[in-house]
Write a protein that holds these residues in place. Structure first.
Motif, PDB file in Angstrom:
ATOM      1  N   ALA A   1       0.833  -1.208   0.000  1.00 14.20           N
ATOM      2  CA  ALA A   1       0.000   0.000   0.000  1.00 14.20           C
ATOM      3  C   ALA A   1       0.866   1.255   0.000  1.00 14.20           C
ATOM      4  CB  ALA A   1      -0.925  -0.008   1.217  1.00 14.20           C
ATOM      5  N   ALA A   2       1.975   1.211   0.745  1.00 15.22           N
ATOM      6  CA  ALA A   2       2.893   2.352   0.785  1.00 15.22           C
ATOM      7  C   ALA A   2       3.542   2.572  -0.570  1.00 15.22           C
ATOM      8  CB  ALA A   2       3.954   2.132   1.852  1.00 15.22           C
ATOM      9  N   ALA A   3       3.947   1.475  -1.228  1.00 15.07           N
ATOM     10  CA  ALA A   3       4.591   1.579  -2.541  1.00 15.07           C
ATOM     11  C   ALA A   3       3.632   2.189  -3.571  1.00 15.07           C
ATOM     12  CB  ALA A   3       5.069   0.204  -3.005  1.00 15.07           C
ATOM     13  N   ILE A   4       2.385   1.743  -3.547  1.00 10.04           N
ATOM     14  CA  ILE A   4       1.386   2.278  -4.485  1.00 10.04           C
ATOM     15  C   ILE A   4       1.116   3.749  -4.202  1.00 10.04           C
ATOM     16  CG2 ILE A   4      -1.041   2.131  -5.161  1.00 10.04           C
ATOM     17  CD1 ILE A   4      -0.819  -0.928  -4.665  1.00 10.04           C
ATOM     18  N   THR A   5       0.991   4.072  -2.931  1.00 12.34           N
ATOM     19  CA  THR A   5       0.715   5.466  -2.543  1.00 12.34           C
ATOM     20  C   THR A   5       1.855   6.386  -2.956  1.00 12.34           C
ATOM     21  OG1 THR A   5      -0.643   4.752  -0.669  1.00 12.34           O
ATOM     22  CG2 THR A   5       0.234   6.994  -0.595  1.00 12.34           C
ATOM     23  N   LEU A   6       3.099   5.965  -2.742  1.00 13.12           N
ATOM     24  CA  LEU A   6       4.241   6.800  -3.100  1.00 13.12           C
ATOM     25  C   LEU A   6       4.399   6.908  -4.610  1.00 13.12           C
ATOM     26  CD1 LEU A   6       6.780   5.755  -0.332  1.00 13.12           C
ATOM     27  CD2 LEU A   6       5.628   7.965  -0.600  1.00 13.12           C
ATOM     28  N   ALA A   7       4.028   5.848  -5.345  1.00 10.90           N
ATOM     29  CA  ALA A   7       4.048   5.936  -6.806  1.00 10.90           C
ATOM     30  C   ALA A   7       3.038   6.986  -7.270  1.00 10.90           C
ATOM     31  CB  ALA A   7       3.722   4.575  -7.416  1.00 10.90           C
ATOM     32  N   LEU A   8       1.879   7.036  -6.611  1.00 10.82           N
ATOM     33  CA  LEU A   8       0.875   8.054  -6.930  1.00 10.82           C
ATOM     34  C   LEU A   8       1.412   9.446  -6.607  1.00 10.82           C
ATOM     35  CD1 LEU A   8      -1.984   8.969  -7.705  1.00 10.82           C
ATOM     36  CD2 LEU A   8      -2.665   8.540  -5.324  1.00 10.82           C
ATOM     37  N   VAL A   9       2.049   9.591  -5.455  1.00 15.19           N
ATOM     38  CA  VAL A   9       2.611  10.890  -5.067  1.00 15.19           C
ATOM     39  C   VAL A   9       3.623  11.361  -6.102  1.00 15.19           C
ATOM     40  CG1 VAL A   9       4.072  12.072  -3.383  1.00 15.19           C
ATOM     41  CG2 VAL A   9       2.212  10.610  -2.595  1.00 15.19           C
ATOM     42  N   THR A  10       4.514  10.455  -6.522  1.00 11.27           N
ATOM     43  CA  THR A  10       5.532  10.812  -7.519  1.00 11.27           C
ATOM     44  C   THR A  10       4.889  11.236  -8.832  1.00 11.27           C
ATOM     45  OG1 THR A  10       7.104   9.259  -6.523  1.00 11.27           O
ATOM     46  CG2 THR A  10       7.552   9.970  -8.772  1.00 11.27           C
ATOM     47  N   GLY A  11       3.873  10.491  -9.257  1.00 10.96           N
ATOM     48  CA  GLY A  11       3.180  10.838 -10.489  1.00 10.96           C
ATOM     49  C   GLY A  11       2.479  12.176 -10.397  1.00 10.96           C
ATOM     50  N   LEU A  12       1.849  12.449  -9.260  1.00 11.65           N
ATOM     51  CA  LEU A  12       1.157  13.726  -9.067  1.00 11.65           C
ATOM     52  C   LEU A  12       2.157  14.884  -9.015  1.00 11.65           C
ATOM     53  CD1 LEU A  12      -1.586  12.685  -6.480  1.00 11.65           C
ATOM     54  CD2 LEU A  12      -1.930  13.304  -8.884  1.00 11.65           C
TER      55      LEU A  12
ATOM     56  N   GLY B   1       2.389  20.961 -15.323  1.00  9.67           N
ATOM     57  CA  GLY B   1       1.238  21.819 -15.600  1.00  9.67           C
ATOM     58  C   GLY B   1      -0.050  21.086 -15.913  1.00  9.67           C
ATOM     59  N   GLN B   2      -0.045  19.755 -15.779  1.00 10.69           N
ATOM     60  CA  GLN B   2      -1.266  19.000 -16.046  1.00 10.69           C
ATOM     61  C   GLN B   2      -2.322  19.262 -14.971  1.00 10.69           C
ATOM     62  OE1 GLN B   2      -0.754  14.743 -16.083  1.00 10.69           O
ATOM     63  NE2 GLN B   2      -2.781  14.350 -16.972  1.00 10.69           N
ATOM     64  N   TYR B   3      -1.887  19.295 -13.718  1.00  8.07           N
ATOM     65  CA  TYR B   3      -2.772  19.616 -12.597  1.00  8.07           C
ATOM     66  C   TYR B   3      -2.182  20.782 -11.816  1.00  8.07           C
ATOM     67  CZ  TYR B   3      -4.539  14.832 -13.341  1.00  8.07           C
ATOM     68  OH  TYR B   3      -5.049  13.688 -13.869  1.00  8.07           O
ATOM     69  N   ASP B   4      -3.047  21.476 -11.081  1.00 12.97           N
ATOM     70  CA  ASP B   4      -2.513  22.438 -10.118  1.00 12.97           C
ATOM     71  C   ASP B   4      -2.380  21.716  -8.774  1.00 12.97           C
ATOM     72  OD1 ASP B   4      -5.074  22.293  -8.998  1.00 12.97           O
ATOM     73  OD2 ASP B   4      -5.716  24.210  -9.843  1.00 12.97           O
ATOM     74  N   GLY B   5      -1.740  22.378  -7.821  1.00  7.03           N
ATOM     75  CA  GLY B   5      -1.477  21.748  -6.532  1.00  7.03           C
ATOM     76  C   GLY B   5      -2.739  21.326  -5.812  1.00  7.03           C
ATOM     77  N   ARG B   6      -3.787  22.148  -5.901  1.00  7.49           N
ATOM     78  CA  ARG B   6      -5.036  21.836  -5.211  1.00  7.49           C
ATOM     79  C   ARG B   6      -5.667  20.557  -5.775  1.00  7.49           C
ATOM     80  NH1 ARG B   6      -8.963  24.756  -2.448  1.00  7.49           N
ATOM     81  NH2 ARG B   6      -7.834  26.704  -2.813  1.00  7.49           N
ATOM     82  N   THR B   7      -5.730  20.448  -7.105  1.00  8.53           N
ATOM     83  CA  THR B   7      -6.325  19.262  -7.727  1.00  8.53           C
ATOM     84  C   THR B   7      -5.528  18.008  -7.388  1.00  8.53           C
ATOM     85  OG1 THR B   7      -7.164  20.596  -9.564  1.00  8.53           O
ATOM     86  CG2 THR B   7      -7.009  18.220  -9.921  1.00  8.53           C
ATOM     87  N   ALA B   8      -4.198  18.110  -7.446  1.00  9.74           N
ATOM     88  CA  ALA B   8      -3.357  16.954  -7.125  1.00  9.74           C
ATOM     89  C   ALA B   8      -3.553  16.529  -5.671  1.00  9.74           C
ATOM     90  CB  ALA B   8      -1.892  17.287  -7.384  1.00  9.74           C
ATOM     91  N   THR B   9      -3.666  17.498  -4.770  1.00 10.68           N
ATOM     92  CA  THR B   9      -3.899  17.189  -3.359  1.00 10.68           C
ATOM     93  C   THR B   9      -5.244  16.498  -3.173  1.00 10.68           C
ATOM     94  OG1 THR B   9      -2.536  19.066  -2.646  1.00 10.68           O
ATOM     95  CG2 THR B   9      -4.076  18.168  -1.034  1.00 10.68           C
ATOM     96  N   GLU B  10      -6.254  16.946  -3.902  1.00  8.74           N
ATOM     97  CA  GLU B  10      -7.576  16.313  -3.830  1.00  8.74           C
ATOM     98  C   GLU B  10      -7.520  14.870  -4.324  1.00  8.74           C
ATOM     99  OE1 GLU B  10      -9.968  18.949  -6.118  1.00  8.74           O
ATOM    100  OE2 GLU B  10     -10.281  20.380  -4.466  1.00  8.74           O
TER     101      GLU B  10
END
Length: 211
Positions: free
Chosen positions: A166-177, A184-193
């Protein structure tokens, strides 16, 4: 004869190191680490080349020092974010505070994450730097897995969930975001959401116990 101001000015060596490291961060965030020659770093920091070489004897030593500097900045950012979550502090709120702090949402965090990713990119072609970067990455994985395990023990994560996976998947998501925000694909607020949505699914939604 020396009468006034005779005492030599005391040099804060740690502050000098931070000054030089911040110069590298600015270069990395704007032009990439390949542009961070010792001479360019000296010019950016407003010091002599000899001074940069005094504190960091080689380019490799300089880059390792910068990675440690970035690690401290990220830690400070995470600490502030976690503190802002308020009390009571639970494994869930700690993870939310820590992980959302890794998304670039302002100029400072954007600069930090750009420089960090530039270092990672450099390790792909300069393996001698990879070990240092992997130490930080593996440390972060252990950190997140440990807190997911704590959340699991508190009934906030399903009992059959593998904390390390679960940690590996979550960190992969964080890196992608992070990359999506920097590109410039997302802004910080959208990525945080988006990250928050993932954490809610992992933990069953705000305030819910997972059976």
């Amino acid at each position: 004869m020396c009468i006034i101001n005779c005492v030599p000015k005391r040099v804060d060596h740690e502050e000098r190191r931070r000054q030089i490291a911040e110069a590298v961060v600015r270069i990395a965030a704007s032009r990439g680490l390949h542009a961070a020659s010792m001479r360019e770093v000296a010019a950016e920091a407003g010091v002599s080349l000899r001074l940069v070489q005094y504190y960091f004897h080689t380019k490799e030593e300089l880059l390792k020092g910068v990675l440690a500097h970035l690690g401290r900045q990220i830690t400070e950012r995470v600490t502030r974010s976690v503190a802002a979550m308020g009390e009571p502090m639970t494994p869930r709120t700690f993870l939310y505070g820590a992980l959302t702090a890794l998304i670039p949402t302002d100029d400072q965090s954007r600069r930090i994450m750009l420089a960090y990713q530039a270092h990672y990119t450099l390790t792909l072609t300069e393996p001698e730097l990879a070990a240092e970067g992997l130490t930080y990455a593996n440390g972060l994985l252990d950190f997140v897995a440990g807190h997911i395990r704590q959340a699991q023990e508190a009934g906030e994560v399903a009992a059959d969930e593998d904390p390390r996976q679960a940690a590996a998947i979550t960190l992969a998501l964080v890196t992608g975001l992070q990359s999506s925000v920097l590109a410039g694909q997302y802004d910080g607020r959208t990525a945080t959401e988006l990250l928050t949505s993932h954490l809610d699914r992992l933990m069953g939604g705000p305030g819910q116990q997972v059976i």
